[in-house]
Scaffold this active site. Structure first.
Site, short mmCIF file in Angstrom:
data_model
loop_
_atom_site.label_atom_id
_atom_site.label_comp_id
_atom_site.label_asym_id
_atom_site.label_seq_id
_atom_site.Cartn_x
_atom_site.Cartn_y
_atom_site.Cartn_z
N TRP A 189 37.18 28.40 31.13
CA TRP A 189 36.78 29.01 32.40
C TRP A 189 35.39 28.49 32.75
O TRP A 189 34.46 28.54 31.93
CB TRP A 189 36.78 30.53 32.24
CG TRP A 189 36.29 31.31 33.42
CD1 TRP A 189 36.71 31.19 34.71
CD2 TRP A 189 35.30 32.35 33.41
NE1 TRP A 189 36.04 32.10 35.51
CE2 TRP A 189 35.17 32.82 34.74
CE3 TRP A 189 34.53 32.94 32.42
CZ2 TRP A 189 34.30 33.84 35.09
CZ3 TRP A 189 33.66 33.94 32.75
CH2 TRP A 189 33.55 34.40 34.09
N ASP A 270 37.29 36.52 24.52
CA ASP A 270 37.24 36.83 25.95
C ASP A 270 38.68 37.14 26.38
O ASP A 270 39.55 36.26 26.38
CB ASP A 270 36.69 35.65 26.74
CG ASP A 270 36.44 35.99 28.21
OD1 ASP A 270 36.76 37.13 28.61
OD2 ASP A 270 35.96 35.13 28.95
N LYS A 306 42.49 41.31 36.37
CA LYS A 306 43.82 40.73 36.53
C LYS A 306 44.92 41.73 36.20
O LYS A 306 45.84 41.94 36.99
CB LYS A 306 43.96 39.49 35.64
CG LYS A 306 42.90 38.43 35.82
CD LYS A 306 42.98 37.76 37.18
CE LYS A 306 42.16 36.49 37.24
NZ LYS A 306 40.72 36.68 37.00
#
Length: 465
Positions: A189, A270, A306
């Site tokens: 990311w 993460d 999300k």
């Protein structure tokens, strides 16, 4: 006569005294001081802009010298999409879920939780520095499992996963030895790199994806983690790796765990897609829970953007698994000290929603089904995209797209192909070939597949081709 002269002098003297008194009063009045300051500022400005000798360049204010910053690689593309007037335009860039009509979808359980909040007339008071601990404890159990010992987990509410990563970087920079390296997968990311560099950490990369095969580079990953200096931080994507959608198997995770224990590395997970990757929140937490079971003092950045669709609510947690309750309390106190001058306390709306859903057995069961339905639709789009490419006669092997999981497909397209998709077809995506499958639906998938076929036909999508 003398009387007349004396009287005239008296009136003149009295008038002069009055004028002097008025002048003295005005000199000390705020309005006069302001006017005087304004006049002096005007003179200063005139002096600043006036040529001095042969120098005719005007002096400038320091803000005039601030350079233009580069546009964000993802948010800038989203802005270009909004400005595009092509009626066939498609946004497969931003990682946000869309329903079969291409519209944002608010989960019914989220609406139910909001309605409960309205009915209960919840207030808008500040949260504590650490956030709503009832929410935090439910979130920790969601990630670590219901049997987690909360007395050994130092956890706080954060501004989603981004905020969790930022606070973790600040914590590491304060309490790990100077020069400690953090290893981040290549690719990752995009925000990871900037976050940890801004925290003053030594950011390094480890191999993760093999562009020659469009698959996990497991051997390279193990070699790099094993070669990292002892006590390094290793950042791991909990599930649905962004941007590749390519995860290690459970057996591979066991090997990674073993190497990291041998090297005394710090495992930092993460987790942005738990439940959203496979549709099963328990399965998506396997890697984290394996590391805990095998004795790692893990740290976790957790986001509900999300999997709950709470993109704009900035809702997440940061947690550190500690060896004892005493250590947990010390770590917790330091996290509070980091947060207080940074943003003081987190927002409460999103965390209240998650708290209500995860704290109610009926809503929680319904939520799991809703989350699975999102994962299922994305899986359908993944399969439909590959089917359309095959139908169009593409000679490429797109099986790597089928083997990936989560919101994204890492197609193997290069930056030139992505630019052509945008310029010719108004299909907006990141230039690394990542496709957000949530942006596809039955109405636009054929158009996108046709465009992809046109820009990839006869060209390489694997470095081994």
């Amino acid at each position: 006569f003398f009387v007349k002269i004396t009287m005239e002098r008296f009136f003149i003297l009295r008038s002069a005294t009055i004028v002097l008194l008025l002048f003295t009063f005005n000199l000390h009045s705020p309005s006069y001081s302001f006017a005087l300051q304004s006049k002096n500022m005007d003179r200063s400005a005139m002096t600043a802009s006036a040529p001095v000798g042969n120098d005719t360049k005007e002096r400038t204010y320091y803000l005039d010298d601030v350079p233009m910053g580069a546009a964000d690689s993802i948010l800038g593309i989203a802005a270009s999409f909004r400005a595009c007037t092509n009626p066939n335009k498609v946004n497969i860039c931003v990682g946000a879920y869309r329903d079969e009509h291409g519209k944002p979808w608010v989960l019914p359980t989220v609406r139910a939780a909001e309605q409960k909040m309205l009915n209960d007339m919840v207030n808008k008071e500040y949260a504590p520095i650490e956030g709503d601990m009832e929410f935090v404890n439910l979130a920790i159990k969601f990630a670590y499992g219901s049997d987690v010992d909360l007395d050994k987990v130092a956890a706080i509410q954060t501004l989603s996963g981004t905020g969790a990563c930022r606070i973790s970087g600040e914590f590491y920079s304060r309490f790990l030895p100077k020069g400690t390296k953090i290893y981040i997968p290549e690719p990752t990311w995009g925000n990871h790199i900037a976050i940890y560099k801004n925290c003053g950490l030594d950011v390094q990369r480890y191999r993760y994806y093999d562009y020659a095969t469009n698959a996990l580079d497991f051997d390279g990953m193990i070699e790099d983690i094993n070669g990292a200096p002892e006590n390094s931080i290793i950042l791991l994507h909990g599930c649905a790796h962004n941007p590749t959608g390519c995860d290690p198997t459970l057996d591979q995770w066991k090997t990674i765990s073993s190497i990291m224990k041998k090297k005394n590395h710090h495992a930092f997970f993460d987790s942005a897609y738990q439940g959203f990757a496979t549709g099963d929140a328990e399965r998506d937490a396997e890697a984290l829970r394996l590391f805990v079971k095998e004795g790692h003092m893990v740290a976790l950045a957790q986001s509900f953007a999300k999997n709950f669709g709470l993109y704009g609510e900035r809702c997440g947690t940061l947690s550190f698994l500690c060896p004892s309750k005493e250590v947990k309390e010390k770590v917790f106190s330091q996290l509070q000290l980091i947060v207080r001058p940074m943003y003081s306390s987190p927002p409460i709306h999103g965390s209240s929603i998650v708290k209500i859903v995860l704290g109610d057995d009926k809503l929680k069961e319904q939520y799991y089904k809703e989350c699975a339905s999102m994962a299922h639709r994305i899986r359908e789009m993944r399969e439909l995209l590959v089917a359309q490419l095959t139908r169009l006669g593409s000679k490429h092997d797109w099986n790597h797209v089928l083997s990936q999981i989560g919101m994204f497909a890492f197609t193997g397209m290069n930056s030139d192909m992505c630019d052509e998709l945008t310029e010719k077809y108004s299909i907006f995506l990141t230039r690394d070939g990542r496709v957000s499958l949530a942006g596809l639906n039955e109405k636009n998938v054929e158009y996108v597949a046709t465009a992809i076929h046109h820009v990839t036909d006869g060209k390489k999508i694997k470095r081994s081709d």
